[in-house]
Write a protein that holds these residues in place. Structure first.
Motif, PDB file in Angstrom:
ATOM      1  N   TYR A  68       0.826  -1.207   0.000  1.00 16.65           N
ATOM      2  CA  TYR A  68       0.000   0.000   0.000  1.00 16.65           C
ATOM      3  C   TYR A  68       0.858   1.255   0.000  1.00 16.65           C
ATOM      4  O   TYR A  68       0.555   2.222  -0.709  1.00 16.65           O
ATOM      5  CB  TYR A  68      -0.924  -0.009   1.224  1.00 16.65           C
ATOM      6  CG  TYR A  68      -1.922  -1.135   1.195  1.00 16.65           C
ATOM      7  CD1 TYR A  68      -3.227  -0.913   0.784  1.00 16.65           C
ATOM      8  CD2 TYR A  68      -1.581  -2.414   1.593  1.00 16.65           C
ATOM      9  CE1 TYR A  68      -4.160  -1.930   0.763  1.00 16.65           C
ATOM     10  CE2 TYR A  68      -2.495  -3.444   1.567  1.00 16.65           C
ATOM     11  CZ  TYR A  68      -3.783  -3.203   1.154  1.00 16.65           C
ATOM     12  OH  TYR A  68      -4.687  -4.221   1.117  1.00 16.65           O
ATOM     13  N   ASP A  69       1.923   1.256   0.783  1.00 22.31           N
ATOM     14  CA  ASP A  69       2.781   2.430   0.885  1.00 22.31           C
ATOM     15  C   ASP A  69       3.463   2.717  -0.448  1.00 22.31           C
ATOM     16  O   ASP A  69       3.460   3.857  -0.922  1.00 22.31           O
ATOM     17  CB  ASP A  69       3.815   2.217   1.990  1.00 22.31           C
ATOM     18  CG  ASP A  69       4.604   3.468   2.299  1.00 22.31           C
ATOM     19  OD1 ASP A  69       4.052   4.578   2.145  1.00 22.31           O
ATOM     20  OD2 ASP A  69       5.773   3.346   2.711  1.00 22.31           O
ATOM     21  N   CYS A  88      -3.959   4.775   0.716  1.00 23.05           N
ATOM     22  CA  CYS A  88      -3.595   4.925   2.135  1.00 23.05           C
ATOM     23  C   CYS A  88      -4.785   4.594   3.030  1.00 23.05           C
ATOM     24  O   CYS A  88      -4.644   3.892   4.038  1.00 23.05           O
ATOM     25  CB  CYS A  88      -3.119   6.345   2.417  1.00 23.05           C
ATOM     26  SG  CYS A  88      -1.535   6.767   1.692  1.00 23.05           S
ATOM     27  N   TRP A  91      -5.411   0.853   3.346  1.00 18.14           N
ATOM     28  CA  TRP A  91      -4.580   0.160   4.335  1.00 18.14           C
ATOM     29  C   TRP A  91      -5.078   0.430   5.756  1.00 18.14           C
ATOM     30  O   TRP A  91      -5.158  -0.472   6.572  1.00 18.14           O
ATOM     31  CB  TRP A  91      -3.113   0.556   4.232  1.00 18.14           C
ATOM     32  CG  TRP A  91      -2.335   0.008   5.395  1.00 18.14           C
ATOM     33  CD1 TRP A  91      -1.847   0.705   6.449  1.00 18.14           C
ATOM     34  CD2 TRP A  91      -2.029  -1.359   5.650  1.00 18.14           C
ATOM     35  NE1 TRP A  91      -1.238  -0.141   7.331  1.00 18.14           N
ATOM     36  CE2 TRP A  91      -1.337  -1.423   6.863  1.00 18.14           C
ATOM     37  CE3 TRP A  91      -2.257  -2.547   4.961  1.00 18.14           C
ATOM     38  CZ2 TRP A  91      -0.874  -2.603   7.413  1.00 18.14           C
ATOM     39  CZ3 TRP A  91      -1.796  -3.733   5.501  1.00 18.14           C
ATOM     40  CH2 TRP A  91      -1.114  -3.759   6.715  1.00 18.14           C
ATOM     41  N   HIS A 105       4.670   0.882  10.412  1.00 15.20           N
ATOM     42  CA  HIS A 105       4.272   1.063   9.019  1.00 15.20           C
ATOM     43  C   HIS A 105       2.930   1.791   8.933  1.00 15.20           C
ATOM     44  O   HIS A 105       2.739   2.671   8.089  1.00 15.20           O
ATOM     45  CB  HIS A 105       4.180  -0.283   8.308  1.00 15.20           C
ATOM     46  CG  HIS A 105       5.465  -1.040   8.313  1.00 15.20           C
ATOM     47  ND1 HIS A 105       6.540  -0.677   7.541  1.00 15.20           N
ATOM     48  CD2 HIS A 105       5.849  -2.136   9.011  1.00 15.20           C
ATOM     49  CE1 HIS A 105       7.534  -1.523   7.750  1.00 15.20           C
ATOM     50  NE2 HIS A 105       7.137  -2.414   8.647  1.00 15.20           N
ATOM     51  N   THR A 106       2.003   1.419   9.814  1.00 12.46           N
ATOM     52  CA  THR A 106       0.691   2.064   9.821  1.00 12.46           C
ATOM     53  C   THR A 106       0.817   3.533  10.166  1.00 12.46           C
ATOM     54  O   THR A 106       0.158   4.383   9.560  1.00 12.46           O
ATOM     55  CB  THR A 106      -0.245   1.338  10.810  1.00 12.46           C
ATOM     56  OG1 THR A 106      -0.392  -0.021  10.386  1.00 12.46           O
ATOM     57  CG2 THR A 106      -1.604   1.998  10.863  1.00 12.46           C
ATOM     58  N   ILE A 109       2.098   5.346   7.073  1.00 12.09           N
ATOM     59  CA  ILE A 109       1.052   5.490   6.057  1.00 12.09           C
ATOM     60  C   ILE A 109       0.042   6.544   6.494  1.00 12.09           C
ATOM     61  O   ILE A 109      -0.479   7.301   5.674  1.00 12.09           O
ATOM     62  CB  ILE A 109       0.395   4.128   5.759  1.00 12.09           C
ATOM     63  CG1 ILE A 109       1.411   3.225   5.047  1.00 12.09           C
ATOM     64  CG2 ILE A 109      -0.860   4.284   4.914  1.00 12.09           C
ATOM     65  CD1 ILE A 109       0.948   1.798   4.839  1.00 12.09           C
ATOM     66  N   HIS A 112       1.556   9.808   5.692  1.00 12.84           N
ATOM     67  CA  HIS A 112       1.493  10.003   4.249  1.00 12.84           C
ATOM     68  C   HIS A 112       0.084  10.452   3.849  1.00 12.84           C
ATOM     69  O   HIS A 112      -0.087  11.345   3.016  1.00 12.84           O
ATOM     70  CB  HIS A 112       1.874   8.715   3.532  1.00 12.84           C
ATOM     71  CG  HIS A 112       2.096   8.882   2.069  1.00 12.84           C
ATOM     72  ND1 HIS A 112       2.492   7.864   1.267  1.00 12.84           N
ATOM     73  CD2 HIS A 112       1.983   9.952   1.253  1.00 12.84           C
ATOM     74  CE1 HIS A 112       2.605   8.298   0.027  1.00 12.84           C
ATOM     75  NE2 HIS A 112       2.296   9.564  -0.005  1.00 12.84           N
ATOM     76  N   ARG A 113      -0.933   9.850   4.460  1.00 14.95           N
ATOM     77  CA  ARG A 113      -2.325  10.230   4.192  1.00 14.95           C
ATOM     78  C   ARG A 113      -2.559  11.695   4.586  1.00 14.95           C
ATOM     79  O   ARG A 113      -3.203  12.446   3.854  1.00 14.95           O
ATOM     80  CB  ARG A 113      -3.281   9.328   4.943  1.00 14.95           C
ATOM     81  CG  ARG A 113      -4.742   9.714   4.728  1.00 14.95           C
ATOM     82  CD  ARG A 113      -5.663   8.850   5.508  1.00 14.95           C
ATOM     83  NE  ARG A 113      -5.493   9.122   6.933  1.00 14.95           N
ATOM     84  CZ  ARG A 113      -6.401   8.819   7.836  1.00 14.95           C
ATOM     85  NH1 ARG A 113      -7.505   8.198   7.490  1.00 14.95           N
ATOM     86  NH2 ARG A 113      -6.189   9.094   9.100  1.00 14.95           N
TER      87      ARG A 113
END
Length: 130
Positions: A68-69, A88, A91, A105-106, A109, A112-113
């Motif tokens: 997803y990333d 994003c 996920w 990781h979450t 992300i 990033h969102r």
């Protein structure tokens, strides 16, 4: 002092469709989707091939955050901010996002969102066609 504390205006975004690649003789392809031409013009050929495989992983709800990333990064690099934001959010809605081994990781992300939402909120509007 409000110089470094920029207030972000809450804007509702309609979720963009995540392109679903179809099966081809070489693997997966996004040819025939609305964003295929713009991605082919902006990304290198090997990045488009990687994106097609990653989007297939998103479509089948893979349990790996890298899928997803990386798909969101490539979509953003190709200028498709709406689908990148949708990837994003896909996920973050996935049950695996809450697994303890994917906490870092979450979080990445999620950041990033937030960046994508800021960019979409401050993006200049396209002029109306006359």
């Amino acid at each position: 002092m409000a110089l470094f504390r920029r207030r972000v205006v809450a804007v509702e975004f309609e979720p963009a469709d995540i392109p679903v690649p179809r099966s081809s003789i070489d693997g997966w392809t996004i040819a025939g989707t609305p964003i295929a031409e713009s991605l082919a013009a902006r990304l290198a050929r090997h990045d488009v091939r990687e994106l097609e495989t990653l989007l297939h992983g998103v479509a089948v709800e893979a349990d790996t955050p890298y899928t997803y990333d990386r798909a969101a990064v490539l979509l953003e690099r190709g200028g498709e901010l709406g689908p990148a934001l949708s990837v994003c959010e896909a996920w973050l809605a996935h049950p695996a996002a809450a697994w303890p081994e994917y906490v870092h990781h979450t979080r990445a992300i999620d950041k990033h969102r937030a960046r994508l939402r800021t960019r979409l909120g401050t993006r200049p509007l396209k002029p109306a066609a006359r």
